[in-house]
Structures are given as C-alpha cells and as structure tokens.
Motif scaffolding. Sequence first.
Motif, PDB file in Angstrom:
ATOM      1  N   CYS A 266       0.814  -1.217   0.000  1.00  0.00           N
ATOM      2  CA  CYS A 266       0.000   0.000   0.000  1.00  0.00           C
ATOM      3  C   CYS A 266       0.848   1.268   0.000  1.00  0.00           C
ATOM      4  CB  CYS A 266      -0.943   0.015   1.210  1.00  0.00           C
ATOM      5  SG  CYS A 266      -2.150  -1.333   1.149  1.00  0.00           S
TER       6      CYS A 266
ATOM      7  N   GLY B 158       4.370   7.323 -12.433  1.00  0.00           N
ATOM      8  CA  GLY B 158       3.882   8.674 -12.213  1.00  0.00           C
ATOM      9  C   GLY B 158       4.815   9.666 -12.863  1.00  0.00           C
TER      10      GLY B 158
ATOM     11  N   GLY C 184       1.361   5.766  -5.342  1.00  0.00           N
ATOM     12  CA  GLY C 184       0.547   6.924  -5.667  1.00  0.00           C
ATOM     13  C   GLY C 184      -0.734   6.512  -6.338  1.00  0.00           C
ATOM     14  N   ASP C 185      -1.320   7.448  -7.048  1.00  0.00           N
ATOM     15  CA  ASP C 185      -2.612   7.175  -7.689  1.00  0.00           C
ATOM     16  C   ASP C 185      -2.449   6.504  -9.054  1.00  0.00           C
ATOM     17  OD1 ASP C 185      -3.877   8.362  -5.548  1.00  0.00           O
ATOM     18  OD2 ASP C 185      -3.851  10.368  -6.483  1.00  0.00           O
ATOM     19  N   ASP C 186      -1.238   6.540  -9.616  1.00  0.00           N
ATOM     20  CA  ASP C 186      -1.054   5.924 -10.948  1.00  0.00           C
ATOM     21  C   ASP C 186      -1.169   4.411 -10.839  1.00  0.00           C
ATOM     22  OD1 ASP C 186      -0.125   8.162 -12.909  1.00  0.00           O
ATOM     23  OD2 ASP C 186       1.004   8.533 -11.043  1.00  0.00           O
ATOM     24  N   GLU C 187      -1.845   3.861 -11.779  1.00  0.00           N
ATOM     25  CA  GLU C 187      -2.126   2.429 -11.753  1.00  0.00           C
ATOM     26  C   GLU C 187      -1.073   1.595 -12.488  1.00  0.00           C
ATOM     27  OE1 GLU C 187      -5.980   1.922 -13.327  1.00  0.00           O
ATOM     28  OE2 GLU C 187      -6.983   2.768 -11.565  1.00  0.00           O
TER      29      GLU C 187
ATOM     30  N   TYR D 189      -0.112  -1.563 -11.186  1.00  0.00           N
ATOM     31  CA  TYR D 189      -0.039  -1.516  -9.729  1.00  0.00           C
ATOM     32  C   TYR D 189      -1.427  -1.788  -9.155  1.00  0.00           C
ATOM     33  CZ  TYR D 189       0.371   0.454  -5.044  1.00  0.00           C
ATOM     34  OH  TYR D 189       0.343   0.652  -3.680  1.00  0.00           O
TER      35      TYR D 189
ATOM     36  N   CYS E 107      -5.884  -2.190   0.046  1.00  0.00           N
ATOM     37  CA  CYS E 107      -5.404  -0.823   0.308  1.00  0.00           C
ATOM     38  C   CYS E 107      -6.526   0.164   0.011  1.00  0.00           C
ATOM     39  CB  CYS E 107      -4.192  -0.486  -0.546  1.00  0.00           C
ATOM     40  SG  CYS E 107      -2.742  -1.516  -0.209  1.00  0.00           S
ATOM     41  N   GLY E 108      -7.170   0.689   1.080  1.00  0.00           N
ATOM     42  CA  GLY E 108      -8.208   1.709   0.902  1.00  0.00           C
ATOM     43  C   GLY E 108      -9.420   1.159   0.198  1.00  0.00           C
TER      44      GLY E 108
END
Length: 501
Positions: free
Chosen positions: A384, A407, A428-431, A448, A453-454
């Motif tokens: 995470c 990213g 980060g937010d990049d997949e 990713y 995670c969340g």
Amino acid sequence: MIRTKLSLRRPLAVLGAAVVGFAGAVAVAAAPASAHHTTITATAACDQLSGERVITWKVVNSERNKAATITKVTADPATAVTVAVEGAESKPLSEVVIPKGGHVEAVQRVPGDTARATLTVDALWQRNNAKSTDSGRIDLATDQPCTPAPKCVDADKASYSHTFDGPKGTATVKLEGDLPLCGEAKQWFTLVSYFAPRPQFATPQYVHGTPDSDWLGAGQNEIELTVDVPDCHTQVDLIWGDADEVIDPLVEKGPRYGSKKLGDKGAPGNRSKGPQGWYNGGDKSCTTPAAAFTSNCDGTVTVALSNDGSISKYAVEFEVRAENGWSKTVTVEPGKAENGLVVPAADAGKIEVLVDGKVIENGTYTWERPEDCPLPTVTADADCDTFALTASNPEGAMPVTATFTYGDKTETRTVKPGTAEKVTFKAGDDETALVVLPELDLELEVVYAPEGCGEGGGGEEPGLPVTGAAAGGIAAGAVALLALGAVLFVMARRRRVHFTA
C-alpha cells in the motif's frame, strides 16, 4: 735457272659448300737455255669437302709449230698430277703431248697445310729432237691452312634464337644455321612458372605446376615449351638447362638463374637471340584471405580468419579493427586459420578486416543480437505504500539500460550481466509503471494493484506471468514475478498492451 713467283690469298670458304675456291700463287718458269721450253704457272684452291689444296698447273708449249711430248714429271709433294680427258678417265701429265703453240692443264691434290709445291717437267720436241727441263713453283705459306667444311656444330659453340610470352606461359627455342649439333649432343631448355608474393621480383617464390623441358639435337632443331601460369602474382623464366636446373623455392639470399635466362647479356643466355626470357606480373595476391563473424550474447564478436585457399602460398597479415579505434594484427600461415579472435563488446560497432590496407571481400560486419540470447527479467513487489521494480540481467548477456517510470518519477539503471537493479517508488494514484529496455527495443507495462489498500481494495489472485513476442524475432522472455497483489507485466516492442485485473 731463275724463278719468280706471284702469291694470291685463298678466299674465305663458304660453310658446307662443295666448291673449290681459287687462292693460290702463280709460278712462272724461268727462261730456259734453249729456244725450246715450257712455261709452268699454277693456281690453287681449297676443297672444303676433303680439306685438300687443289693445284692447277698450266704447262705452255713455247713452240707455235712444234708439239711437245712430256717425258717426265717430278712433283713435290709427290702426289699424282693428272690431266682431264674428255669422255675418258684422266691420265698422268707425263703421258701428255702439248699441241703446237698450246698448253695443258693438270691437277694435283696436296694436303691442306702444304706451304709450297713445285712441278718439274721434262719435254721433247721430236721434230728436231730438242729437249728441255722446266720447273714451276707455287707458294701457299701466306694462306690459311685448308680444312674441311664442318658437317655439324659442337654443342658448346652452337647459337640459338627464341621467342617468349610470359603472361601466356609459352616459348620456342630454335637452333640457328643449317648444321645440326654434332654426334649425340643435346642442349636442354626449360620453361618454369612460380607463385610470387608481388607482381615485381620478390621472394620467396614457389614453383607452380610442372616445368616444361625439352632438348635440341639429334635432328631436332626447334622446340615449343608451355607451362601453366598461376592466376595471381607470378614469375615465368626460360632457362638454359633441363629440369634439374630449376630452383624451388627461390628464397632471399638463395641461388638465382642469372645469365642462364635466355636473352641475358651474359653466357650462356646470350647465345640465344630474342626477348628477355623472364616475366614478373599478375594482378592479385597468391593468398585467399577470408573472414567469418559470430555475434555473441555478451556483445562481443568472434572473428575467424583463414588462409587456406587453393592459391594460398604465403602467410597473410590480417588487421582487424573496430569503429572506435580498437585493432589487432594477426598473421595466418598458408593453409591455416585463426578462429579465436574476439572483438570486445565495448568496441563493437562496425568491424573491418583488412589485408595490405584494403578491406577484404565480405570483411565488414556489425554486431547483431543472437536470437537465442536470454532476456532480462523484471519482478515487482507492491504494497500500500511502495511500488518496487527489479530488473535482473543473466550471466553472459550484454549490460542493459533499464528505465523505470512511475507517475512523474523516472529512474535509470545500468544492469550488468549477472546482477540486478531495484528501484522503489512511493505508491501513488497511478495504476501502471513503465519499464523500458532501449538496447533490446522493449517496453514492459506493470499494473499496480495491491490488495486491501483503501477503498476498492482487494483484488484477484495473482495470475500467470504474461509474455509476448517482440516484433523482429526477439523471443518472449520477460518474466513477471508477482508479490503482494495482482501485478501484471506486458512486454511488447515499442507498444504497450494494457491488461486490467
């Protein structure tokens, strides 16, 4: 009585002719005591067939109205003195009657080295019973001795003529004059061709093929010689003598043909008239240099050098050089090869193989990755908080550059053979992350997707590694080893394939 003489030189004999030439002295009888007398003169010639002097004695009757009978003839040298009779055999001068106011001619043969000859004639004039004794003399001392004309020529005195065409490997030799060599004598001549290191005279030289030898003599007055000429630098020689005279090889400071070559200024070569009997030429080397190249997975190039063709008679000095200045010189003996020369990977690029400063045929090469080389592997470790990517390069491979992008962050690593390089990014937010291997022209996209995670956490069980065939024949080989979640790798050449879990 008093005698006078007149001496004439014998002319030069014509070789082989059966002609009697006149060159003797003329002898005149002195005035006799009585009114009745004979006058005797003479000329001489050389019989070139027998080698004898032929003396012609002219006996003149002084009386115009009385015939003279010859009663006695004394000759010195004491050889026969005869008079030719028409329609019958000749008869001795002592049996001849000299007509009124006339003369007779008698022939005497004496040895060729005779210096002086005399003839004394006793004559009788029966009409008044008058007698006289008169003499004539011929002096031959000032002449050359008379010798027989030769019927042959001694081999050590014979002269010859020749033709010669070195590039074609042909020649002819001819005995000059009309006379054959004497007895069983034979004079040999030989035509030989060589491999040569240069188109000018240089050593060593090696005989090519079989020399051609033949002889003159025993009625054979002209010969033709032919040899095969190599299709490379050569020397061709026309020499005096048989095949035993051939020198093989011709080496530095070794024996030479010298004046044995026909057409040379010295003996015996100068006994034959014609062009110079030697040739140097040819438009290519008497070697067969060749090179073969093998690309290795580690970026090196193995170069095989050979010198084993049908005309490879000399060692070849190869120069192998790479684009950035690396070079090495290798000497390969005739009939041999050198297979272990390796151009280092750092010097790879365009490689050239040169001989005598010129690139040989098929002597240029550039490294190409072999199809069976193992590819690097990439593994991922995601949770995470972090997203870690590791590139591993197998032993025996080339160093590779790996560029990791996630990213707005990019990291570049050089991965040496047998080592691995790891890059860890903050999650980060990049997949997806992108791994680029530029030397291999490969891109790998990594998704990713860690579990738990969340919001929206959780995912599928890790799937099998995904591989794809790179365009241009690079085999699939990128291995995705998954840990802590669904991470998917996709390999393609300059294209991205996105998979979702």
